[in-house]
Scaffold this motif. Structure first.
Motif, PDB file in Angstrom:
ATOM      1  N   ALA A   1      80.386  34.593  23.514  1.00 25.49           N
ATOM      2  CA  ALA A   1      81.020  33.343  23.085  1.00 25.49           C
ATOM      3  C   ALA A   1      80.142  32.131  23.352  1.00 25.49           C
ATOM      4  O   ALA A   1      80.365  31.056  22.776  1.00 25.49           O
ATOM      5  N   ILE A   2      79.143  32.277  24.204  1.00 22.40           N
ATOM      6  CA  ILE A   2      78.140  31.247  24.453  1.00 22.40           C
ATOM      7  C   ILE A   2      76.769  31.902  24.327  1.00 22.40           C
ATOM      8  O   ILE A   2      76.572  33.039  24.756  1.00 22.40           O
ATOM      9  N   GLY A   3      75.836  31.201  23.698  1.00 21.74           N
ATOM     10  CA  GLY A   3      74.474  31.695  23.602  1.00 21.74           C
ATOM     11  C   GLY A   3      73.548  30.844  24.451  1.00 21.74           C
ATOM     12  O   GLY A   3      73.905  29.733  24.868  1.00 21.74           O
ATOM     13  N   LEU A   4      72.358  31.365  24.706  1.00 25.01           N
ATOM     14  CA  LEU A   4      71.369  30.640  25.502  1.00 25.01           C
ATOM     15  C   LEU A   4      70.230  30.173  24.607  1.00 25.01           C
ATOM     16  O   LEU A   4      69.526  30.984  24.001  1.00 25.01           O
ATOM     17  N   GLY A   5      70.056  28.843  24.513  1.00 22.23           N
ATOM     18  CA  GLY A   5      68.930  28.280  23.801  1.00 22.23           C
ATOM     19  C   GLY A   5      67.735  28.187  24.743  1.00 22.23           C
ATOM     20  O   GLY A   5      67.821  27.562  25.800  1.00 22.23           O
ATOM     21  N   CYS A   6      66.634  28.795  24.371  1.00 20.94           N
ATOM     22  CA  CYS A   6      65.514  28.963  25.303  1.00 20.94           C
ATOM     23  C   CYS A   6      64.378  27.951  25.112  1.00 20.94           C
ATOM     24  O   CYS A   6      63.397  27.986  25.855  1.00 20.94           O
ATOM     25  N   MET A   7      64.487  27.058  24.160  1.00 19.43           N
ATOM     26  CA  MET A   7      63.396  26.144  23.832  1.00 19.43           C
ATOM     27  C   MET A   7      62.843  25.389  25.038  1.00 19.43           C
ATOM     28  O   MET A   7      61.626  25.327  25.256  1.00 19.43           O
ATOM     29  N   GLY A   8      63.729  24.796  25.822  1.00 23.25           N
ATOM     30  CA  GLY A   8      63.305  23.941  26.929  1.00 23.25           C
ATOM     31  C   GLY A   8      62.525  24.662  28.006  1.00 23.25           C
ATOM     32  O   GLY A   8      61.868  24.015  28.834  1.00 23.25           O
ATOM     33  N   MET A   9      62.567  25.987  28.002  1.00 24.05           N
ATOM     34  CA  MET A   9      61.800  26.744  28.983  1.00 24.05           C
ATOM     35  C   MET A   9      60.302  26.720  28.677  1.00 24.05           C
ATOM     36  O   MET A   9      59.499  27.103  29.528  1.00 24.05           O
TER      37      MET A   9
ATOM     38  N   GLY B   1      82.407  32.377   4.845  1.00 20.33           N
ATOM     39  CA  GLY B   1      82.391  33.345   5.945  1.00 20.33           C
ATOM     40  C   GLY B   1      81.115  33.307   6.747  1.00 20.33           C
ATOM     41  O   GLY B   1      80.632  34.341   7.232  1.00 20.33           O
ATOM     42  N   ILE B   2      80.553  32.107   6.900  1.00 16.33           N
ATOM     43  CA  ILE B   2      79.308  31.919   7.660  1.00 16.33           C
ATOM     44  C   ILE B   2      79.648  31.303   9.019  1.00 16.33           C
ATOM     45  O   ILE B   2      80.364  30.308   9.092  1.00 16.33           O
ATOM     46  N   GLY B   3      79.155  31.894  10.079  1.00 17.97           N
ATOM     47  CA  GLY B   3      79.405  31.371  11.422  1.00 17.97           C
ATOM     48  C   GLY B   3      78.535  30.158  11.717  1.00 17.97           C
ATOM     49  O   GLY B   3      77.628  29.817  10.965  1.00 17.97           O
ATOM     50  N   ILE B   4      78.822  29.514  12.849  1.00 16.65           N
ATOM     51  CA  ILE B   4      78.053  28.357  13.296  1.00 16.65           C
ATOM     52  C   ILE B   4      77.510  28.644  14.695  1.00 16.65           C
ATOM     53  O   ILE B   4      78.273  29.012  15.593  1.00 16.65           O
TER      54      ILE B   4
ATOM     55  N   GLY C   1      86.696  26.248  16.846  1.00 11.49           N
ATOM     56  CA  GLY C   1      86.927  27.423  16.011  1.00 11.49           C
ATOM     57  C   GLY C   1      86.294  28.666  16.593  1.00 11.49           C
ATOM     58  O   GLY C   1      85.253  28.592  17.268  1.00 11.49           O
ATOM     59  N   ASP C   2      86.911  29.807  16.335  1.00  8.56           N
ATOM     60  CA  ASP C   2      86.376  31.071  16.831  1.00  8.56           C
ATOM     61  C   ASP C   2      85.109  31.497  16.104  1.00  8.56           C
ATOM     62  O   ASP C   2      84.478  32.495  16.487  1.00  8.56           O
TER      63      ASP C   2
END
Length: 333
Positions: free
Chosen positions: A15-23, A197-200, A271-272
């Protein structure tokens, strides 16, 4: 960790993703070992979606992820990669290349750097106006047939581009900025994605730390930090924007939460079909962000946040003027 479907055709994600750019890039100096430890902590907490770009640190971020995933089960992680952005030796942005042959080239390099035989979601980082989106999507679809890519995503594009891309091959998700301060997708883009039907996957949920509750007006910003050139962090805009953060802090205190947790929970509550990406570079920030999954916002809470953060409330655009001009997502509304 709860899970969400990334669109009708996409993978099941945390339900949560990790954005790795700042690393690796764009937010000033980063500690590589702490970045790896943060990815490990995210995986251990049930986060499965790792988001990167092949141009983050000129490939460094992909190699960092490769190291972090060493000894882990590949099938338990979804790797999302953006491609196409061109940079020079000093890190300056010098254009986009989304030609079909470029898709093959960028993908080959990413697979090598990541040490994997497939990428779960592959997406052009921005629209290349010199290449029909149909050609780019068709080239990625060919890589799906070859087994090198699982799903196709988009990033920062408007409704016309979304429809044209989706007509060529089902799109799993659109990656786009969405936060209490950046609500532009609510005008047309979000409804279009839901129709198809495209997620965000929502990035910038803390507005680059601006509404995290940790930003101070006198904080020094290094020259290689994106925020040194961000309109919302200029002296004339920062005062107003930090006043918004203080309002959020008061709201959060009443909910026994932090501003960052409320900001992330608000995005998730829209939204889910929306997966917030948190850009934590350190374990302590990740731990705080994960607390957002325990925050419950009722109808009154959401109504109050709408009052505090109406559309357009932020002072300053989300990118500098010259960058905004190249955002397909902004050009169409």
């Amino acid at each position: 960790m709860k899970q969400r479907n990334l669109g009708r055709t996409g993978p099941v994600s945390s339900a949560i993703g990790l954005g790795c750019m700042g690393m690796s890039d764009l937010y000033g100096p980063a500690d590589e070992q702490e970045g790896i430890a943060t990815i490990h902590a995210a995986l251990d907490a049930g986060i499965t979606l790792l988001d990167t770009g092949d141009f983050y640190g000129m490939g460094h971020n992909e190699m960092l992820i490769r190291e972090a995933l060493r000894g882990r089960q590949r099938e338990q992680v979804q790797i999302s990669v953006k491609f196409g952005a061109l940079r020079d030796i000093d890190g300056n942005w010098i254009g986009m290349d989304n030609r079909p042959q470029a898709v093959k080239n960028f993908l080959a390099y990413s697979l090598r750097r990541l040490g994997t035989d497939h990428i779960d979601i592959y997406r052009p980082a921005r629209l290349d106006t010199s290449v029909p989106i149909e050609d780019t999507i068709g080239a990625i679809a060919d890589q799906i047939k070859a087994g090198h890519v699982k799903h196709i995503g988009l990033s920062e594009v408007g409704v016309d581009t979304i429809r044209r891309a989706h007509a060529v091959h089902p799109i799993a998700d659109l990656q786009i900025e969405y936060s209490l301060l950046s609500r532009g997708i609510e005008k047309e883009i979000l409804a279009t994605c839901r129709e198809l039907g495209i997620g965000i996957t929502a990035y910038g949920v803390l507005s680059r730390g601006l509404i995290s509750g940790h930003w101070q007006a006198d904080r020094a910003v290094t020259v290689n930090d994106f925020r040194a050139r961000s309109p919302r962090f200029t002296p004339e805009n920062l005062k107003h924007n930090l006043e918004l953060t203080e309002a959020l802090r008061k709201f959060a205190a009443a909910k026994n939460a932090t501003p960052a947790q409320i900001a992330i929970a608000w995005v998730a509550a829209q939204g889910d079909d929306i997966v917030p990406l948190v850009g934590a570079r350190r374990r302590e920030r990740l731990s705080e962000s994960l607390g957002a999954t325990e925050v419950v916002l009722n109808k009154d809470d959401l109504a109050r946040l709408d009052q505090l953060f109406p559309v357009g409330v932020a002072a300053g655009d989300r990118y500098a003027t010259q960058v905004m001009a190249h955002l397909d997502s902004e050009a169409q509304h």
